[in-house]
Design a protein around this motif. Structure first.
Motif, short mmCIF file in Angstrom:
data_model
loop_
_atom_site.label_atom_id
_atom_site.label_comp_id
_atom_site.label_asym_id
_atom_site.label_seq_id
_atom_site.Cartn_x
_atom_site.Cartn_y
_atom_site.Cartn_z
N ALA A 79 0.84 -1.21 0.00
CA ALA A 79 0.00 0.00 0.00
C ALA A 79 0.87 1.25 0.00
O ALA A 79 0.59 2.21 -0.72
CB ALA A 79 -0.93 -0.01 1.21
N GLY A 80 1.95 1.23 0.78
CA GLY A 80 2.85 2.37 0.83
C GLY A 80 3.53 2.62 -0.50
O GLY A 80 3.67 3.76 -0.95
N ALA A 81 3.96 1.54 -1.16
CA ALA A 81 4.60 1.68 -2.47
C ALA A 81 3.62 2.23 -3.50
O ALA A 81 3.97 3.10 -4.30
CB ALA A 81 5.18 0.34 -2.92
N LEU A 82 2.40 1.71 -3.49
CA LEU A 82 1.39 2.22 -4.43
C LEU A 82 1.12 3.69 -4.17
O LEU A 82 1.00 4.48 -5.11
CB LEU A 82 0.10 1.40 -4.32
N TRP A 83 1.05 4.09 -2.90
CA TRP A 83 0.82 5.49 -2.55
C TRP A 83 1.98 6.35 -3.04
O TRP A 83 1.76 7.41 -3.64
CB TRP A 83 0.65 5.60 -1.04
N ALA A 84 3.20 5.92 -2.81
CA ALA A 84 4.36 6.70 -3.26
C ALA A 84 4.37 6.82 -4.78
O ALA A 84 4.71 7.89 -5.32
CB ALA A 84 5.66 6.05 -2.77
N GLN A 85 3.99 5.77 -5.48
CA GLN A 85 3.93 5.83 -6.94
C GLN A 85 2.89 6.84 -7.38
O GLN A 85 3.14 7.66 -8.28
CB GLN A 85 3.60 4.46 -7.52
N VAL A 86 1.73 6.84 -6.74
CA VAL A 86 0.68 7.80 -7.08
C VAL A 86 1.17 9.23 -6.82
O VAL A 86 0.97 10.12 -7.66
CB VAL A 86 -0.61 7.50 -6.27
N ILE A 87 1.81 9.45 -5.69
CA ILE A 87 2.29 10.80 -5.35
C ILE A 87 3.32 11.27 -6.37
O ILE A 87 3.29 12.42 -6.82
CB ILE A 87 2.89 10.82 -3.92
N ALA A 88 4.24 10.39 -6.77
CA ALA A 88 5.27 10.76 -7.76
C ALA A 88 4.64 11.11 -9.09
O ALA A 88 4.96 12.15 -9.69
CB ALA A 88 6.28 9.62 -7.91
N TRP A 89 3.74 10.27 -9.58
CA TRP A 89 3.13 10.55 -10.88
C TRP A 89 2.23 11.77 -10.83
O TRP A 89 2.21 12.57 -11.76
CB TRP A 89 2.34 9.34 -11.39
N ASP A 90 1.51 11.94 -9.73
CA ASP A 90 0.67 13.13 -9.59
C ASP A 90 1.52 14.40 -9.64
O ASP A 90 1.13 15.39 -10.26
CB ASP A 90 -0.11 13.11 -8.28
N LEU A 91 2.67 14.37 -8.99
CA LEU A 91 3.54 15.53 -9.00
C LEU A 91 4.03 15.82 -10.41
O LEU A 91 4.03 16.98 -10.85
CB LEU A 91 4.72 15.34 -8.04
N LEU A 92 4.43 14.80 -11.14
CA LEU A 92 4.87 15.02 -12.52
C LEU A 92 3.74 15.57 -13.39
O LEU A 92 3.95 16.48 -14.20
CB LEU A 92 5.44 13.74 -13.13
N VAL A 93 2.54 15.04 -13.21
CA VAL A 93 1.38 15.56 -13.95
C VAL A 93 1.12 17.01 -13.58
O VAL A 93 0.89 17.86 -14.44
CB VAL A 93 0.13 14.68 -13.70
N GLY A 94 1.17 17.31 -12.29
CA GLY A 94 0.97 18.68 -11.83
C GLY A 94 2.02 19.63 -12.39
O GLY A 94 1.70 20.76 -12.78
N GLN A 95 3.26 19.19 -12.44
CA GLN A 95 4.32 20.03 -12.99
C GLN A 95 4.07 20.30 -14.48
O GLN A 95 4.24 21.43 -14.94
CB GLN A 95 5.69 19.37 -12.79
N TRP A 96 3.66 19.29 -15.22
CA TRP A 96 3.36 19.48 -16.63
C TRP A 96 2.21 20.46 -16.80
O TRP A 96 2.27 21.38 -17.64
CB TRP A 96 3.04 18.14 -17.29
#
Length: 145
Positions: A79-96
């Protein structure tokens, strides 16, 4: 330790979100948002959480079905790994989205709430942004013609 890593994951990304939302016109924000390296701390947490559950993670991604993802998410590290993956991708999407909004001249008063929506429910935030972006691009084409 897994619980603590889960808890800090968002806080590692939060400073970048805060810059894009509350200091969108500052030149440093654009430089920071242009870097994919902002996700490195979150990816470090992802790695720490994912390595111990790698067999389950590999099973979930190599032959995906709902039950294998459910089994992975039931593990604290999963669950923690899935959460970290979501946070990382969300940040990249937000930056774009932030960089595109600056290029298109979208108002920070529009983008601030849209970035908050993206933090909370990124697919919805991205869909709304893509619609706004399409309208702005179409309007630019019309004015240029």
């Amino acid at each position: 330790m897994t619980g603590a890593l889960f808890e800090i994951t968002f806080y590692l990304a939060a400073p970048f979100w805060l810059l894009m939302i509350f200091a969108p016109a500052w030149s440093g924000t654009a430089r920071v948002a242009a870097s994919p390296l902002t996700v490195l701390p979150v990816l470090a947490v992802y790695t720490v959480l994912a390595v111990p559950v790698f067999p389950e993670l590999w099973t979930a991604v190599s032959s995906p079905d709902i039950d294998t993802f459910r089994d992975l998410a039931a593990l604290p590290g999963g669950a923690g790994a899935l959460w970290a993956q979501v946070i990382a991708w969300d940040l990249l999407v937000g930056q774009w989205m932030y960089l595109q909004s600056r290029k298109l001249g979208l108002s920070p008063l529009l983008m601030g709430p849209l970035l908050v929506l993206t933090i909370l429910l990124s697919p919805f935030g991205l869909l709304v942004f893509l619609a706004v972006r399409a309208v702005r691009l179409r309007r630019r084409e019309t004015l240029a013609a």
